[in-house]
Design an enzyme around this catalytic site. Structure first.
Site, PDB file in Angstrom:
ATOM      1  N   GLU A  93       7.897  11.696 104.528  1.00 38.75           N
ATOM      2  CA  GLU A  93       8.720  11.250 105.656  1.00 38.75           C
ATOM      3  C   GLU A  93      10.146  10.920 105.236  1.00 38.75           C
ATOM      4  O   GLU A  93      11.076  11.035 106.030  1.00 38.75           O
ATOM      5  CB  GLU A  93       8.092  10.050 106.354  1.00 38.75           C
ATOM      6  CG  GLU A  93       6.793  10.368 107.098  1.00 38.75           C
ATOM      7  CD  GLU A  93       5.562  10.279 106.215  1.00 38.75           C
ATOM      8  OE1 GLU A  93       5.712  10.143 104.974  1.00 38.75           O
ATOM      9  OE2 GLU A  93       4.445  10.343 106.759  1.00 38.75           O
ATOM     10  N   PHE A 138      -5.313  -0.937 111.924  1.00 36.36           N
ATOM     11  CA  PHE A 138      -5.142   0.105 110.923  1.00 36.36           C
ATOM     12  C   PHE A 138      -3.803   0.811 111.124  1.00 36.36           C
ATOM     13  O   PHE A 138      -3.483   1.247 112.226  1.00 36.36           O
ATOM     14  CB  PHE A 138      -6.295   1.115 111.023  1.00 36.36           C
ATOM     15  CG  PHE A 138      -6.151   2.244 110.028  1.00 36.36           C
ATOM     16  CD1 PHE A 138      -6.188   1.988 108.658  1.00 36.36           C
ATOM     17  CD2 PHE A 138      -5.957   3.552 110.461  1.00 36.36           C
ATOM     18  CE1 PHE A 138      -6.039   3.020 107.748  1.00 36.36           C
ATOM     19  CE2 PHE A 138      -5.808   4.590 109.546  1.00 36.36           C
ATOM     20  CZ  PHE A 138      -5.845   4.321 108.176  1.00 36.36           C
ATOM     21  N   GLN A 139      -3.026   0.898 110.077  1.00 39.71           N
ATOM     22  CA  GLN A 139      -1.712   1.539 110.069  1.00 39.71           C
ATOM     23  C   GLN A 139      -0.746   0.945 111.092  1.00 39.71           C
ATOM     24  O   GLN A 139       0.090   1.641 111.657  1.00 39.71           O
ATOM     25  CB  GLN A 139      -1.841   3.055 110.243  1.00 39.71           C
ATOM     26  CG  GLN A 139      -2.579   3.673 109.056  1.00 39.71           C
ATOM     27  CD  GLN A 139      -2.438   5.178 108.971  1.00 39.71           C
ATOM     28  OE1 GLN A 139      -2.361   5.865 109.978  1.00 39.71           O
ATOM     29  NE2 GLN A 139      -2.404   5.687 107.745  1.00 39.71           N
ATOM     30  N   LYS A 157       0.527   4.592 121.041  1.00 40.30           N
ATOM     31  CA  LYS A 157      -0.262   5.819 121.244  1.00 40.30           C
ATOM     32  C   LYS A 157      -0.725   5.974 122.694  1.00 40.30           C
ATOM     33  O   LYS A 157      -0.688   7.072 123.244  1.00 40.30           O
ATOM     34  CB  LYS A 157      -1.465   5.822 120.300  1.00 40.30           C
ATOM     35  CG  LYS A 157      -2.170   7.162 120.278  1.00 40.30           C
ATOM     36  CD  LYS A 157      -3.236   7.229 119.200  1.00 40.30           C
ATOM     37  CE  LYS A 157      -3.890   8.615 119.209  1.00 40.30           C
ATOM     38  NZ  LYS A 157      -4.952   8.703 118.197  1.00 40.30           N
ATOM     39  N   MET A 192      25.064   7.880  85.463  1.00 39.79           N
ATOM     40  CA  MET A 192      26.008   6.892  85.971  1.00 39.79           C
ATOM     41  C   MET A 192      25.681   5.503  85.444  1.00 39.79           C
ATOM     42  O   MET A 192      26.573   4.724  85.096  1.00 39.79           O
ATOM     43  CB  MET A 192      26.005   6.906  87.505  1.00 39.79           C
ATOM     44  CG  MET A 192      27.032   5.985  88.124  1.00 39.79           C
ATOM     45  SD  MET A 192      28.697   6.353  87.555  1.00 39.79           S
ATOM     46  CE  MET A 192      29.247   7.452  88.855  1.00 39.79           C
TER      47      MET A 192
END
Ligand SMILES: Cc1ncc(C[n+]2csc(CCOP(=O)(O)OP(=O)(O)O)c2C)c(N)n1
Lengths: 558, 158
Positions: free
Chosen positions: A50, A112-113, A162, A471
């Site tokens: 993602e 969940f999630q 959802k 760097m």
């Protein structure tokens, strides 16, 4: 028309002209993915992470000027977008990030999630929404795109429960937004413009300091007209690269920590600083109290909060860069000739302190960037990761066109460049897209090679491989007595083999005289990405360098 | 310096979090915060008392204005504002002291809202200093519980 929330979402995106979504599926976005399965007008690009999707949407947005869109599931999918959202927020990039949320009856129960996405993203978004009712989807999408692309652009998150994706509603797309608390000021106040014009007309040593705001506003032409009419030299921030042609006789190129010596000297000597769409970032100003100490300040910005945030301003102008520069150009009458002495002084600095590096038997990273510029005739879109290679890319790419520089400035996100290049290539199928990378950064989102290969994207990944987190190593060399703590990457994997394992082409280059050939060969590969692994001089440093906390004129030139 | 900042917002979910988050992120300590609806049901007023220097305050006001749900922001100087705080004070009172306590209540134009065998609960609405003075005077009787709302304010006149 009766539609489910998910269908309404996709219809709304179509109304906004969306053609591409970068995303990654999961449980709470299944209804949306089910609609996308049959959808023809919107193409969904499956990334491999993602974070990759968010940066790809960002690269698409920066290189095209359109709003980038990405989609992720709830919980870990959404939290994986955070770095990408913060990157876009810091650089004012218009994104709409759509995340699934658990069903409304599960919200607030540590389901969940479940993650509090609007809570987490609140400080890194221009605005965000938690949508619990399907009926709200069209209005929210309309508002989100409006907010993302207008005013000072930025990312907007839409978190959709959802059950709201499943419920049926009567679909009607609103034709107006109703946001009483959001009315960006586009046109600078005439009184302020007049005051600025007066100040400009009597300045003897003016400098224009242009930032990314000029590019967001599409104001490059207006900037050039303004500078040319008044014969004022222009320096740009890193975000402003491309806003003013670097081969122009008035170009001072980039200023700041790794800016050109002549830009930094010009800032320290000028008697009038005209800041346009720039925000006086600490990487630009160095030690703030000593920045442009002799100058009066005019600050043009669309975001009133930027004006007076870091420096005291004599004439603030809140307005869009394009419009304001246009108005200012019309108003101002040069009274002081063409400040020839000032231009002459600057030309002397340019002669005396050009950007330079020493050539030897090794491949110098700066040389690779110069060759990229040469073989692409300066026409490529240059994406970068973060580190020394990014600064060399900024210094030596000689950018002349807006939206050809795609680099994470404010957040400085390693791993940004490659997925951003994917987005840029999707948005610009006919252009050459480079990701100039370091061996550290490229390993942060290497998984997106799969995305690039599957879609046959001919991205060129030029790794300036110095076997160091260069760097950080440079700072350790110069500021920590060469104690190279955790910056050695000598056990890097074989990057060419990794690229090949994904199905990409790969070229390894170890000698300076092979550089140009390798690049020309890479340009001929049109059906897949190619990674070019340049074994560059390991302990090369980026100069000029203004050590942190020092004044710009105290820079180390070599 | 202490500032009273009035933030008029659209009554949308998350708006309080957005506003208060800005203060803490930009290094401003919130001393008190009061929220409630206004004459328009979809508009709320958040009144915040905070301490900090003028430049930070200016930056916070600008950042507040940038929030999409924020309609208006005022920094209310004390001399131009009507300011009130509400406090409920449960103070120990028995047959011997009850009279004395009610005298103080009258003096402050406060009210007794609950009477029990050994306590009185007092409601006072006044400027912050007054509330604090009253609290001081009641302390010797023994304050059992106390709650204050945080300041609310409106601009005078106009
Ligand atoms: C995600 C992230 N982690 C850490 C850093 C800190 N950092 C800045 S530059 C740099 C080194 C980058 O190394 P490399 O990609 O090899 O580029 P080089 O500097 O060698 O060109 C690091 C670790 C960062 N900018 N981003």
């Amino acid at each position: 028309m009766e539609l489910t929330g998910a269908q309404a979402l996709i219809e709304s995106l179509k109304k906004e002209g969306v053609e591409l979504i970068f995303g990654y599926p999961g449980g709470t976005v299944l209804p949306i993915y089910d609609v996308l399965y049959k959808e023809k007008a919107i193409k969904h690009i499956l990334t491999r992470h993602e974070q990759g999707a968010t940066h790809a949407a960002d690269g698409y947005a920066r290189s095209t000027g359109k709003v980038g869109v990405c989609l992720a599931t709830s919980g870990p999918g959404a939290t994986n977008t955070i770095t990408g959202i913060a990157t876009a927020f810091m650089d004012s990039v218009p994104l709409v990030v759509i995340t699934g949320q658990v069903a409304t009856n599960l919200i607030g129960r540590d389901s969940f999630q479940e993650a509090d996405v609007t809570g987490i993203t609140q400080p890194i978004t221009k605005h965000n929404y938690l949508v619990k009712r399907a009926e709200d989807i069209p209005t929210v999408v309309k508002e989100a795109f409006h907010i993302a692309r207008t005013g000072r652009p930025g990312p907007v998150v839409i978190d959709i429960a959802k059950d709201a994706q499943v419920k049926k509603i009567k679909f009607k797309y609103p034709d107006k937004v109703n946001l009483p608390g959001y009315k960006p000021t586009l046109k600078g106040h005439p009184r302020q413009i007049k005051a600025a014009a007066k100040m400009i007309s009597i300045a003897k040593k003016p400098v224009i300091y242009a930032g990314g705001g000029v590019i967001s506003a599409g104001g490059a032409k207006e900037l050039k007209d303004f500078a040319e009419k008044l014969n004022i030299p222009v320096t740009t921030t890193m975000m402003g690269l491309g806003a003013f042609p670097e081969d122009h006789k008035l170009a001072l190129r980039m200023l700041g920590m790794h800016g050109t010596a002549y830009a930094n000297y010009a800032i320290q000597e000028c008697d009038l600083l005209i800041a346009v769409g720039a925000r006086f970032d600490d990487r630009v100003t160095g030690h703030l109290p000593t920045f442009a100490p002799k100058a009066k300040h005019i600050h043009i910005d669309i975001d009133p909060a930027e004006i007076g945030k870091n420096v005291r301003v004599d004439v603030p102008i809140v307005g869009d860069a394009k419009q304001t520069l246009k108005d200012l150009t019309e108003k101002v009458k040069p009274e002081n000739g063409k400040h020839d002495a000032w231009i002459k002084q600057i030309d002397e600095w340019k002669d005396k302190y050009p950007l330079k590096y020493k050539k030897d038997k090794r491949i110098k990273p700066q040389y690779v960037v110069e060759m990229i510029q040469q073989v692409t005739k300066g026409k490529a879109i240059i994406c970068t990761e973060v580190g020394q290679h990014q600064m060399w890319a900024a210094q030596y790419s000689k950018l002349t066109v807006p939206r050809t520089w795609v680099s994470s400035g404010g957040l400085g996100t390693m791993g940004y460049g490659f997925p951003a290049a994917i987005g840029a290539q999707f948005g610009n199928p006919d252009k050459i897209v480079f990701d100039i990378a370091g061996d550290g950064s490229i390993q942060m989102n290497m998984q997106e090679m799969a995305t690039a290969v599957i879609h046959k994207l001919p991205i060129k990944i030029a790794v300036l491989n110095n076997c160091f987190l260069g760097m950080v190593r440079q700072w350790q060399e110069l500021l920590y007595d060469k104690r190279y703590s955790s910056t050695n990457l000598c056990n890097n994997p074989d990057l060419c083999k990794i690229a090949e394992a994904y199905g990409a082409a790969a070229i390894r280059v170890t000698k300076p005289d092979e550089v140009k050939n390798a690049l020309e060969k890479a340009l001929k590969i049109k059906d897949r990405p190619v990674l070019i692994d340049f074994a560059v001089a390991k302990e090369e440093n980026v100069f000029p360098f203004v050590p942190p906390g020092q004044a710009l004129n105290e820079m180390l030139i070599d | 310096m202490k500032h009273t900042i009035s933030v008029i917002v659209e009554n949308k979910p998350g708006v309080l979090h957005r506003v208060s988050g800005l203060f803490s992120r930009r290094g401003f300590n919130i001393e008190s915060l009061a929220v409630g609806t206004t004459e328009k049901p979809d508009v709320s007023r958040i009144t915040i008392v905070a301490e900090g220097d003028d430049q930070t305050l200016e930056q916070i006001i600008k950042q507040l204005y940038k929030q999409i749900d924020v309609l208006k922001v005022f920094d209310l100087p004390a001399d131009q504002a009507i300011e009130r705080e509400l406090a409920l004070i449960k103070v120990h009172a028995n047959d011997k002291t009850r009279q004395e306590v009610t005298q103080i209540v009258d003096m402050f134009q406060a009210r007794v809202v609950d009477v029990a065998e050994d306590s009185l609960t007092i409601e006072v609405s006044a400027e912050k200093d007054k509330v604090e003075n009253m609290q001081k005077l009641l302390e010797k009787f023994g304050i059992q519980e106390l709650v204050r709302t945080g300041k609310i304010a409106l601009q005078r006149g106009g």
